[in-house]
Design an enzyme around this catalytic site. Structure first.
Site, mmCIF file in Angstrom:
data_model
loop_
_atom_site.group_PDB
_atom_site.id
_atom_site.type_symbol
_atom_site.label_atom_id
_atom_site.label_comp_id
_atom_site.label_asym_id
_atom_site.label_seq_id
_atom_site.Cartn_x
_atom_site.Cartn_y
_atom_site.Cartn_z
ATOM 1 N N SER A 1 -10.940 -37.674 47.991
ATOM 2 C CA SER A 1 -10.723 -36.226 47.910
ATOM 3 C C SER A 1 -11.714 -35.481 48.783
ATOM 4 O O SER A 1 -12.847 -35.947 48.999
ATOM 5 C CB SER A 1 -10.923 -35.807 46.446
ATOM 6 O OG SER A 1 -11.021 -34.412 46.336
ATOM 7 N N TYR B 1 -15.861 -35.936 37.985
ATOM 8 C CA TYR B 1 -14.655 -36.402 38.675
ATOM 9 C C TYR B 1 -14.971 -36.670 40.155
ATOM 10 O O TYR B 1 -14.678 -37.739 40.698
ATOM 11 C CB TYR B 1 -13.522 -35.369 38.557
ATOM 12 C CG TYR B 1 -12.418 -35.588 39.567
ATOM 13 C CD1 TYR B 1 -11.527 -36.641 39.424
ATOM 14 C CD2 TYR B 1 -12.281 -34.753 40.681
ATOM 15 C CE1 TYR B 1 -10.531 -36.865 40.374
ATOM 16 C CE2 TYR B 1 -11.300 -34.961 41.625
ATOM 17 C CZ TYR B 1 -10.417 -36.019 41.479
ATOM 18 O OH TYR B 1 -9.446 -36.242 42.423
ATOM 19 N N LYS C 1 -15.221 -40.293 42.722
ATOM 20 C CA LYS C 1 -14.605 -40.516 44.041
ATOM 21 C C LYS C 1 -15.638 -41.040 45.037
ATOM 22 O O LYS C 1 -15.375 -41.964 45.807
ATOM 23 C CB LYS C 1 -13.981 -39.211 44.566
ATOM 24 C CG LYS C 1 -12.772 -38.748 43.764
ATOM 25 C CD LYS C 1 -11.578 -39.651 43.977
ATOM 26 C CE LYS C 1 -10.506 -39.464 42.948
ATOM 27 N NZ LYS C 1 -9.486 -40.503 42.915
HETATM 28 P P1 NAD Z 1 -1.581 -38.002 38.554
HETATM 29 O O1 NAD Z 1 -2.379 -37.887 37.305
HETATM 30 O O2 NAD Z 1 -0.290 -37.315 38.635
HETATM 31 O O3 NAD Z 1 -1.346 -39.553 38.900
HETATM 32 C C1 NAD Z 1 -2.268 -40.567 38.547
HETATM 33 C C2 NAD Z 1 -1.479 -41.660 37.861
HETATM 34 O O4 NAD Z 1 -2.375 -42.707 37.492
HETATM 35 C C3 NAD Z 1 -0.798 -41.183 36.569
HETATM 36 O O5 NAD Z 1 0.562 -41.564 36.599
HETATM 37 C C4 NAD Z 1 -1.553 -41.909 35.462
HETATM 38 O O6 NAD Z 1 -0.722 -42.224 34.369
HETATM 39 C C5 NAD Z 1 -2.058 -43.141 36.191
HETATM 40 N N1 NAD Z 1 -3.284 -43.723 35.629
HETATM 41 C C6 NAD Z 1 -4.440 -43.098 35.306
HETATM 42 N N2 NAD Z 1 -5.332 -43.988 34.853
HETATM 43 C C7 NAD Z 1 -4.735 -45.208 34.902
HETATM 44 C C8 NAD Z 1 -5.151 -46.519 34.566
HETATM 45 N N3 NAD Z 1 -6.379 -46.760 34.074
HETATM 46 N N4 NAD Z 1 -4.289 -47.538 34.746
HETATM 47 C C9 NAD Z 1 -3.038 -47.313 35.225
HETATM 48 N N5 NAD Z 1 -2.592 -46.095 35.556
HETATM 49 C C10 NAD Z 1 -3.440 -45.048 35.400
HETATM 50 O O7 NAD Z 1 -2.543 -37.559 39.756
HETATM 51 P P2 NAD Z 1 -2.196 -37.323 41.276
HETATM 52 O O8 NAD Z 1 -2.336 -35.873 41.560
HETATM 53 O O9 NAD Z 1 -0.953 -38.003 41.649
HETATM 54 O O10 NAD Z 1 -3.439 -38.046 41.954
HETATM 55 C C11 NAD Z 1 -3.372 -39.388 42.388
HETATM 56 C C12 NAD Z 1 -4.745 -39.797 42.901
HETATM 57 O O11 NAD Z 1 -5.137 -38.921 43.948
HETATM 58 C C13 NAD Z 1 -5.835 -39.705 41.835
HETATM 59 O O12 NAD Z 1 -6.733 -40.783 42.038
HETATM 60 C C14 NAD Z 1 -6.511 -38.387 42.147
HETATM 61 O O13 NAD Z 1 -7.852 -38.368 41.726
HETATM 62 C C15 NAD Z 1 -6.410 -38.361 43.662
HETATM 63 N N6 NAD Z 1 -6.470 -37.000 44.218
HETATM 64 C C16 NAD Z 1 -5.609 -36.039 43.749
HETATM 65 C C17 NAD Z 1 -5.688 -34.750 44.264
HETATM 66 C C18 NAD Z 1 -4.754 -33.663 43.760
HETATM 67 O O14 NAD Z 1 -4.996 -32.509 44.058
HETATM 68 N N7 NAD Z 1 -3.695 -33.972 43.037
HETATM 69 C C19 NAD Z 1 -6.639 -34.436 45.243
HETATM 70 C C20 NAD Z 1 -7.478 -35.445 45.705
HETATM 71 C C21 NAD Z 1 -7.389 -36.742 45.188
HETATM 72 C C1 UD1 Z 2 -9.759 -28.543 42.510
HETATM 73 C C2 UD1 Z 2 -10.997 -29.315 42.114
HETATM 74 C C3 UD1 Z 2 -11.138 -30.503 43.045
HETATM 75 C C4 UD1 Z 2 -9.896 -31.378 42.968
HETATM 76 C C5 UD1 Z 2 -8.668 -30.536 43.279
HETATM 77 C C6 UD1 Z 2 -7.399 -31.302 43.072
HETATM 78 C C7 UD1 Z 2 -12.535 -27.713 41.099
HETATM 79 C C8 UD1 Z 2 -13.829 -27.020 41.250
HETATM 80 N N1 UD1 Z 2 -12.160 -28.446 42.174
HETATM 81 O O1 UD1 Z 2 -9.881 -28.148 43.869
HETATM 82 O O2 UD1 Z 2 -12.270 -31.273 42.671
HETATM 83 O O3 UD1 Z 2 -9.973 -32.456 43.890
HETATM 84 O O4 UD1 Z 2 -8.634 -29.380 42.417
HETATM 85 O O5 UD1 Z 2 -7.220 -31.617 41.738
HETATM 86 O O6 UD1 Z 2 -11.876 -27.634 40.077
HETATM 87 N N2 UD1 Z 2 -7.748 -20.425 41.841
HETATM 88 C C9 UD1 Z 2 -7.564 -19.181 41.283
HETATM 89 N N3 UD1 Z 2 -6.957 -19.093 40.068
HETATM 90 C C10 UD1 Z 2 -6.527 -20.198 39.386
HETATM 91 C C11 UD1 Z 2 -6.715 -21.462 39.970
HETATM 92 C C12 UD1 Z 2 -7.344 -21.542 41.188
HETATM 93 O O7 UD1 Z 2 -7.944 -18.172 41.858
HETATM 94 O O8 UD1 Z 2 -5.986 -20.044 38.260
HETATM 95 C C13 UD1 Z 2 -8.386 -20.522 43.165
HETATM 96 C C14 UD1 Z 2 -9.665 -21.334 43.189
HETATM 97 O O9 UD1 Z 2 -10.772 -20.541 42.875
HETATM 98 C C15 UD1 Z 2 -9.660 -21.872 44.620
HETATM 99 C C16 UD1 Z 2 -8.176 -22.030 44.937
HETATM 100 O O10 UD1 Z 2 -7.481 -21.197 44.001
HETATM 101 O O11 UD1 Z 2 -10.205 -20.920 45.488
HETATM 102 C C17 UD1 Z 2 -7.670 -23.449 44.800
HETATM 103 O O12 UD1 Z 2 -8.009 -23.939 43.507
HETATM 104 P P1 UD1 Z 2 -7.451 -25.330 42.961
HETATM 105 O O13 UD1 Z 2 -5.994 -25.392 43.156
HETATM 106 O O14 UD1 Z 2 -7.969 -25.497 41.559
HETATM 107 O O15 UD1 Z 2 -8.094 -26.413 43.925
HETATM 108 P P2 UD1 Z 2 -9.633 -26.679 44.315
HETATM 109 O O16 UD1 Z 2 -10.555 -25.809 43.583
HETATM 110 O O17 UD1 Z 2 -9.722 -26.648 45.795
#
Ligand code: NAD
Ligand code: UD1
Length: 338
Positions: free
Chosen positions: A124, A149, A153
């Site tokens: 991330s 969290y 990572k």
């Molecule tokens: P998500 O929660 O939708 O998907 C994660 C999946 O992993 C889920 O289906 C959950 O059931 C499964 N899971 C969790 N723990 C497990 C375990 N111990 N064994 C087997 N399955 C397990 O999340 P996502 O948004 O699809 O994210 C996927 C990956 O990308 C995660 O590692 C997350 O940290 C990373 N990531 C997500 C974002 C984002 O904004 N969504 C940003 C950066 C990184």
């Molecule tokens: C957040 C997490 C980041 C994670 C990512 C994906 C925090 C501090 N960071 O990123 O670690 O990898 O989500 O899961 O939580 N915002 C509003 N109102 C809201 C929600 C968000 O104004 O109700 C604003 C936030 O202040 C930010 C932007 O929208 O400026 C994006 O927020 P968000 O979608 O939560 O993502 P990140 O903060 O970038």
């Protein structure tokens, strides 16, 4: 290619499985359904017309995982499985370190034993912490993530890099996602947050559909053009395609490879609200609140390394992200339970 996908029924995993199957790869999903629905399996089949294996297994279950990995000659693993709520990680750090870090170590032990040495890890932009300068390049040193969290990572990136140093045959691919949003254009798969969403896009969509009253903008006094936070939002289908590109280029190529996956440009909270209003054809009520602890003012990437080396660029616009998110939200107002 035969690919094992951990967390494959989750938000990003499900979209990536669709892209993998569409590109002709064979897929096996392992997911404990901690944050996803088994309905996703049917939805992926409906979109692709392809079949694939699904195992309801926790990646920390070494014996169960070993049984799956032993049954086929996998070329690579895409490792999405993990917990991802920042707020929850602050309350339950041990659970986050156990699930994310122990889960990855267990997975790697099984992979090493079975001779699978290509792993793509879902990292991330959070590993950069407060950006020293923008855009963020892969050469920007990781900073200090502001929550457990984010620290999981960074720790996992270090573990995988050390693993590769110890056994040079590994291909470790660290993909640093910026802000994934949107949904598949079919409206059949998308993000299904449990409870009130923490992230901006799903929150906006739930206000637009009438499930929530108004969006609180977390601060409008940042040093950004309109005072609200700026992020590099990337369409989840572009992100999914980035995984396929990385795999096709780097499977079996030894090294620790790091890529930012983003669009390379930033959008403010107010700009995203306006784009979503256009997509949904309705006004979204907002109120300005205080800054959210741990938030950075602005964050976007230099996406040129992935373009040059993987031949991948994000092509979908902010309007596409909002349109597809709105379609998913209106077709599935209560997510997969609808
Ligand atoms: P998500 O929660 O939708 O998907 C994660 C999946 O992993 C889920 O289906 C959950 O059931 C499964 N899971 C969790 N723990 C497990 C375990 N111990 N064994 C087997 N399955 C397990 O999340 P996502 O948004 O699809 O994210 C996927 C990956 O990308 C995660 O590692 C997350 O940290 C990373 N990531 C997500 C974002 C984002 O904004 N969504 C940003 C950066 C990184
Ligand atoms: C957040 C997490 C980041 C994670 C990512 C994906 C925090 C501090 N960071 O990123 O670690 O990898 O989500 O899961 O939580 N915002 C509003 N109102 C809201 C929600 C968000 O104004 O109700 C604003 C936030 O202040 C930010 C932007 O929208 O400026 C994006 O927020 P968000 O979608 O939560 O993502 P990140 O903060 O970038």
């Amino acid at each position: 290619m035969r690919v094992l996908v951990t967390g494959g029924t989750g938000y990003i995993g499900s979209h990536t499985v669709v892209e993998l199957l569409t590109a002709g790869h064979e897929v096996t999903i392992v997911d404990n359904l901690a944050n996803s629905s088994p309905i996703v399996v049917d939805r992926i089949s409906a979109i692709t017309g392809s079949s694939f294996d699904f195992h309801s297994i926790d990646v920390r279950d070494e014996a169960g995982l070993d049984d799956v990995v032993a049954t086929a000659a996998y070329d690579a693993v895409l490792h999405f499985a993990g917990l991802k709520s920042v707020a929850e990680s602050v309350e339950r750090p041990l659970e986050y370190f156990d699930n994310n870090v122990t889960g990855t170590i267990t997975l790697c032990r099984v992979l090493a034993r079975r001779g699978v040495r290509t792993i793509v890890f879902s990292s991330s932009a959070t590993v950069y912490g407060d950006p020293p300068s923008l855009p963020l390049t892969e050469a920007t040193p990781p900073g200090a993530p502001t929550n457990p969290y984010g620290r999981t990572k960074l720790v996992i990136e270090d573990i995988l890099t050390d693993l590769q140093r110890a056994d040079r045959r590994w291909s470790v691919i660290l993909l640093r996602y910026f802000n994934p949003v949107g949904a598949h254009e079919s409206g059949l798969v998308g993000e299904d947050p449990k409870g009130t969403p923490n992230n901006l896009m799903p929150y906006l969509a739930q206000v637009a559909v009438g499930k929530l009253d108004r969006l609180t903008i977390h601060g409008d006094d940042y040093a950004t053009p309109d005072g609200t936070g700026v992020r590099d939002y990337i369409h989840v289908v572009d992100l999914a395609a980035g995984h396929v590109a990385a795999l096709e280029k780097l499977v079996g190529v030894p090294g620790a490879h790091v890529y930012n996956l983003g669009t390379g440009s930033g959008t403010s909270v107010r700009e995203l609200v306006a784009a979503f209003e256009t997509a949904a054809g309705r006004t979204i009520p907002t109120v300005v609140g205080p800054r959210r602890p741990g938030d950075v003012a602005a964050n976007w990437c230099d996406a040129s390394k992935a373009a040059a080396e993987l031949g991948w660029v994000a092509t979908r616009t902010t309007a596409d992200m909002c349109r597809d998110m709105w379609r998913w939200q209106t077709q599935n107002p209560d997510g997969y339970e609808t």
